[in-house]
Design a protein around this motif. Structure first.
Motif, PDB file in Angstrom:
ATOM      1  N   TYR A 510     -36.644  30.424  28.809  1.00 55.73           N
ATOM      2  CA  TYR A 510     -37.810  29.255  28.889  1.00 55.73           C
ATOM      3  C   TYR A 510     -38.083  29.015  30.364  1.00 55.73           C
ATOM      4  O   TYR A 510     -39.292  29.388  30.822  1.00 55.73           O
ATOM      5  N   PHE A 511     -37.141  29.365  31.483  1.00 52.61           N
ATOM      6  CA  PHE A 511     -37.583  29.564  32.793  1.00 52.61           C
ATOM      7  C   PHE A 511     -38.107  30.742  33.173  1.00 52.61           C
ATOM      8  O   PHE A 511     -39.289  30.610  34.015  1.00 52.61           O
ATOM      9  N   ILE A 513     -40.017  32.368  31.373  1.00 45.10           N
ATOM     10  CA  ILE A 513     -41.738  32.125  30.689  1.00 45.10           C
ATOM     11  C   ILE A 513     -42.525  31.442  31.642  1.00 45.10           C
ATOM     12  O   ILE A 513     -43.528  31.511  31.999  1.00 45.10           O
ATOM     13  N   LYS A 514     -41.805  30.429  32.155  1.00 43.65           N
ATOM     14  CA  LYS A 514     -42.499  29.685  32.809  1.00 43.65           C
ATOM     15  C   LYS A 514     -42.814  30.032  34.129  1.00 43.65           C
ATOM     16  O   LYS A 514     -43.857  29.734  34.929  1.00 43.65           O
ATOM     17  N   ALA A 515     -42.083  30.943  34.676  1.00 43.93           N
ATOM     18  CA  ALA A 515     -42.284  31.499  36.007  1.00 43.93           C
ATOM     19  C   ALA A 515     -43.254  32.850  35.688  1.00 43.93           C
ATOM     20  O   ALA A 515     -43.606  33.733  36.665  1.00 43.93           O
ATOM     21  N   VAL A 552     -38.963  22.985  24.154  1.00 41.72           N
ATOM     22  CA  VAL A 552     -39.462  24.085  24.105  1.00 41.72           C
ATOM     23  C   VAL A 552     -41.069  24.161  23.129  1.00 41.72           C
ATOM     24  O   VAL A 552     -42.120  24.277  23.565  1.00 41.72           O
ATOM     25  N   ASP A 555     -43.936  22.398  24.872  1.00 43.98           N
ATOM     26  CA  ASP A 555     -44.499  23.106  26.105  1.00 43.98           C
ATOM     27  C   ASP A 555     -45.456  24.036  25.756  1.00 43.98           C
ATOM     28  O   ASP A 555     -45.019  25.248  25.421  1.00 43.98           O
ATOM     29  N   ALA A 557     -46.908  26.151  27.275  1.00 43.82           N
ATOM     30  CA  ALA A 557     -47.049  27.606  28.276  1.00 43.82           C
ATOM     31  C   ALA A 557     -45.648  28.270  27.396  1.00 43.82           C
ATOM     32  O   ALA A 557     -45.887  29.499  27.855  1.00 43.82           O
ATOM     33  N   VAL A 558     -44.922  27.739  26.962  1.00 45.72           N
ATOM     34  CA  VAL A 558     -43.698  28.366  26.540  1.00 45.72           C
ATOM     35  C   VAL A 558     -43.734  28.673  24.981  1.00 45.72           C
ATOM     36  O   VAL A 558     -43.468  29.480  24.312  1.00 45.72           O
ATOM     37  N   GLU A 672     -36.279  17.040  31.197  1.00 47.54           N
ATOM     38  CA  GLU A 672     -36.800  17.528  30.018  1.00 47.54           C
ATOM     39  C   GLU A 672     -35.840  17.389  28.766  1.00 47.54           C
ATOM     40  O   GLU A 672     -36.249  16.925  27.830  1.00 47.54           O
TER      41      GLU A 672
END
Ligand code: 26V
Length: 753
Positions: A510-511, A513-515, A552, A555, A557-558, A672
């Motif tokens: 998750y982190f 992908i967000k990055a 997830v 979100d 983006a994810v 979250e």
């Protein structure tokens, strides 16, 4: 010989198109039972009694139709009249008489015994509600009773009952039977005992009920909560009820066949499935005494008749009872157990092999090893660990008793019934022989370089994934992307199985992908698991996964890159949908802790690739497919055992020393997560991971992450290689047929017929 249509209309008294689904279901059941009855064979020689507190059968209709060779004809004949077999399967209720692997193994064994034409019955308990039904409220597990028996016609009550003494009072154990069909084989019986005064009306909130009213609750639930004394006592009552009725039935059947009790071992082989039925040893000695057999001879007879299977090295799962509890529940057995303890102590000065230790605790496994002729583990590594560490003292005393029987699964249910497309494809390539001789699957290896064939197998997998996605949407309200890679972890929730490591991986992703570090392929992580009602941390892990799934999902983006689907009420029927649709099979237990695993075999058979530790039967899967067709990672069992012995594992150091691990664990209490989650549960899990982590999740985290991303990369960038791996897995699954396992038990332990 009448055809199916004639037989069905005969039973219905009208045409198929005039009957409703319920009538058709009953008629079909009648037809199956008639046909099964015709395959009952007389027994000559030795007969097996597989005694077990659990038989996790799954639905029986399709399974029986397949075994009796009626499936295709019935399906066709129903369709001709505008009816669907699938609709009738929905009416069939699932006998939920087991927790997980141990109970499902017993069910697979019954199937193989009947298929191999071996005389072998099951002996167990008829729980009215079986295992609880899992419901989620606020992403927390709640348990509800499952009244599976109410509309299940497979169980036949007989007019036989056996008297059983519990705490000085007599109860009647009613014999009920379920016919067990073999694939083109014989019909055996599953004998389940029930206490008729059981009262479903005493069930309160969820699965709560008064634990002290034996006459009303004895066979109400499988494994009543054993977190308190009353629950533990009830379990003991259940166990003795099962073994006493079972032992009486066995002696009666053998006597009817001409046994004079002195020669019992020529008529019966009794396999004790884990320690739950261990009291059958003193009970048989007691009953033989009543028949006039002397004590020493009875001990010898029982030793020659019984064999014991160990299914776990986890010390908390090895049953021990305070002698006081046994005095209360089975006072008439205690003098016998005392004498067995004296014999055990006379055979060895090593106090660790005593049956009753210095604290007055009775060790059931010890009684089994001393007073049966065989002790087996359930996979190569497991048996080695038993011999070399957990039970080394016993192995020195009785080296000839120890043997390995690697588990297997029935291909009838776990390939033919649950994956008809794959079955048909295999048959078109190598003929039907693999249905009886699983080793013939090896002939598929000839297709390794045939890209068109590999494509065909991949198409079938894709269709099964779409079917699972559809089922998820319809039954769970979860929408998943069928074009993603499916990674599945489906098994009981336990810390040693490390669903929490999967959780940490998913948070890590998750982190990432967000990055902006996108994975090579979108991943759908699917879970199925029930937690024991009193197992707090297990429930916390489920909660965290369900909450993360929501975080997830919302979100944008994810969510295109990862999804988490936690199936509600995972059971055999759900498993049958999940196994055929899996790309990556998650078998990530801490090495040395999973005795065997059997889900790992079912995934392999259905063309998934394993991501696993060198634990349980994963070791043998790796051996069968070769290192290049499996993703192995993590500490070895030797390293783990050494680390436990040294006692120097400190989770906190890993948490503080590895920023990825710290970031993932800290996220459990992020805003979250707390939006949907409960602080109490998430905080407890966080602390458990930092301060305890008893099953060493953190030392394996990085290796797991790297291997999983490697698998995702291979899947995405080299589909031909991936498909070849899938094929090699199917082709080498033959070793894991329960037919092979049962043939080995028969050759080495039972010698039936
Ligand atoms: C039972 C309990 C009960 C008390 C709380 C902790 C705990 C932990 C584990 C167990 C398992 C009991 C035995 C069992 O189910 N063993 C499983 O048997 C399967 C069939 O041989 C095997 O594939 C699994 O690896 C093994 O865990």
């Amino acid at each position: 010989m009448m055809n199916v249509e004639q037989r069905l209309t005969g039973i219905l008294g009208k045409s198929i198109s005039e009957a409703d689904d319920r009538q058709l279901y009953s008629a079909l059941m009648q037809l199956v039972q008639d046909q099964a009855g015709e395959q009952i064979r007389p027994v000559s020689g030795r007969k097996l009694y597989y005694i077990s507190a659990e038989f996790l059968l799954g639905k029986l209709l399709s399974n029986n139709l397949i075994n009796l060779n009626l499936y295709d004809e019935v399906k066709e004949c129903l369709e001709k009249s505008g009816k669907s077999l699938a609709a009738l399967e929905e009416i069939d209720s699932e006998p939920s008489l087991g927790n997980g692997g141990l109970g499902r193994l017993a069910a697979c064994f019954l199937d193989s015994l009947a298929t191999l034409n071996l005389p072998g019955d099951g002996v167990g308990l008829l729980y009215h509600c079986g295992l609880f039904r899992q419901k989620f409220e606020n992403e927390l597990q709640h348990e509800k009773p499952d009244f599976w028996l109410d509309n299940n016609g497979w169980v036949k009550r007989t007019d036989k009952a056996y008297p059983v003494m519990l705490a000085g009072r007599q109860y009647a154990a009613r014999l009920c039977q379920i016919a067990v069909t073999g694939y083109n084989g014989r019909t055996n019986q599953l004998n389940l005992f029930d206490l008729e005064s059981v009262d479903e009306g005493i069930i309160g909130d969820g699965i709560s009920f008064p634990k002290d009213q034996i006459e009303k609750n004895l066979t109400l639930f499988l494994y009543p909560d054993d977190s308190d004394d009353a629950g533990r006592l009830l379990r003991l009552y259940q166990q003795y009820f099962m073994v006493s009725a079972g032992a009486q039935m066995i002696l009666e059947e053998c006597a009817a066949r001409g046994c004079n009790y002195h020669d019992l071992a020529d008529y019966a082989a009794i396999q004790i499935n884990d320690t739950h039925p261990s009291m059958i040893i003193p009970e048989l000695i007691r009953l033989l005494g009543e028949k006039g057999v002397g004590f020493d001879e009875a001990v010898e007879i029982v030793t020659n008749t019984c064999a014991y299977t160990n299914h776990t090295i986890l010390s908390e799962a090895l049953e021990k009872w305070p002698a006081g509890s046994l005095y209360r529940v089975v006072p008439h057995l205690m003098p016998i157990i005392d004498r067995l303890n004296q014999i055990a102590r006379s055979r060895s000065s090593d106090a660790s092999t005593a049956i009753i230790d210095g604290n007055g605790t009775v060790h059931m496994a010890h009684m089994d090893i001393h007073f049966t002729h065989s002790t087996n583990g359930v996979a190569y590594l497991h048996t080695e660990i038993l011999k070399n560490s957990e039970l080394a003292n016993f192995n020195r005393l009785y080296p000839w008793k120890f043997n390995n029987k690697t588990n297997g699964v029935t291909f009838r249910r776990w390939l033919m019934a649950c994956n008809p497309m794959l079955t048909k494809e295999i048959e078109s390539r190598i003929g039907p022989g693999f249905k009886k001789d699983a080793d013939e699957l090896k002939n598929l290896l000839a297709l390794q370089e045939d890209e068109a064939a590999l494509q065909r197998f991949a198409d079938i997998k894709a269709a099964n994934k779409r079917a699972l996605a559809k089922w998820m949407l319809e039954t769970q309200g979860i929408e998943i992307n069928p074009d993603a890679m499916f990674a599945i972890q489906a098994k009981r929730l336990h810390e040693y199985k490390r669903q929490q490591m999967n959780l940490l991986f998913l948070i890590h992703q998750y982190f990432e992908i967000k990055a902006g570090h996108l994975p090579p392929v979108p991943l759908v992580s699917i879970f199925g698991a029930k937690a024991a009602p009193a197992y707090t941390i297990a429930k916390d892990i489920i909660h965290a996964l369900r909450v993360l799934s929501r975080v997830v999902a919302e979100d944008p983006a994810v969510s295109p890159w990862m999804q988490i689907a936690f199936v509600e009420n995972y059971n055999v029927s759900a498993a049958e949908k999940m196994f055929p649709a899996c790309d990556l099979s998650e078998q990530i237990s801490l090495a040395s802790k999973e005795a065997s695993g059997t889900g790992n075999m079912k995934f392999m058979l259905n063309g998934a690739v394993t991501l696993g530790t060198m634990d349980g039967a994963n070791v043998e899967i790796a051996q069968q497919v070769g290192g290049e067709n499996i993703y192995i990672f993590g500490q070895s069992s030797d390293q783990v055992i050494r680390r436990y012995a040294a006692g120097d594992y400190c989770a906190r150091e890993w948490y503080e020393g590895d920023p990825n691990i710290r970031r993932a664990i800290d996220f459990l209490l992020s805003d979250e997560m707390l939006r949907y989650g409960s602080r109490e549960n998430l905080e407890r899990l966080k602390n458990e991971l930092i301060y305890k982590d008893w099953f060493q999740t953190l030392p394996d985290f990085n290796a797991y992450t790297i291997r999983k991303l490697q698998a995702m990369t291979d899947y995405a960038v080299n589909p031909v290689k991936w498909r070849r791996m899938c094929l090699v897995n199917i082709a080498n699954a033959g070793f894991f047929s329960a037919d092979r396992t049962i043939a080995e038990y028969n050759r080495d332990i039972w010698q039936l017929g």
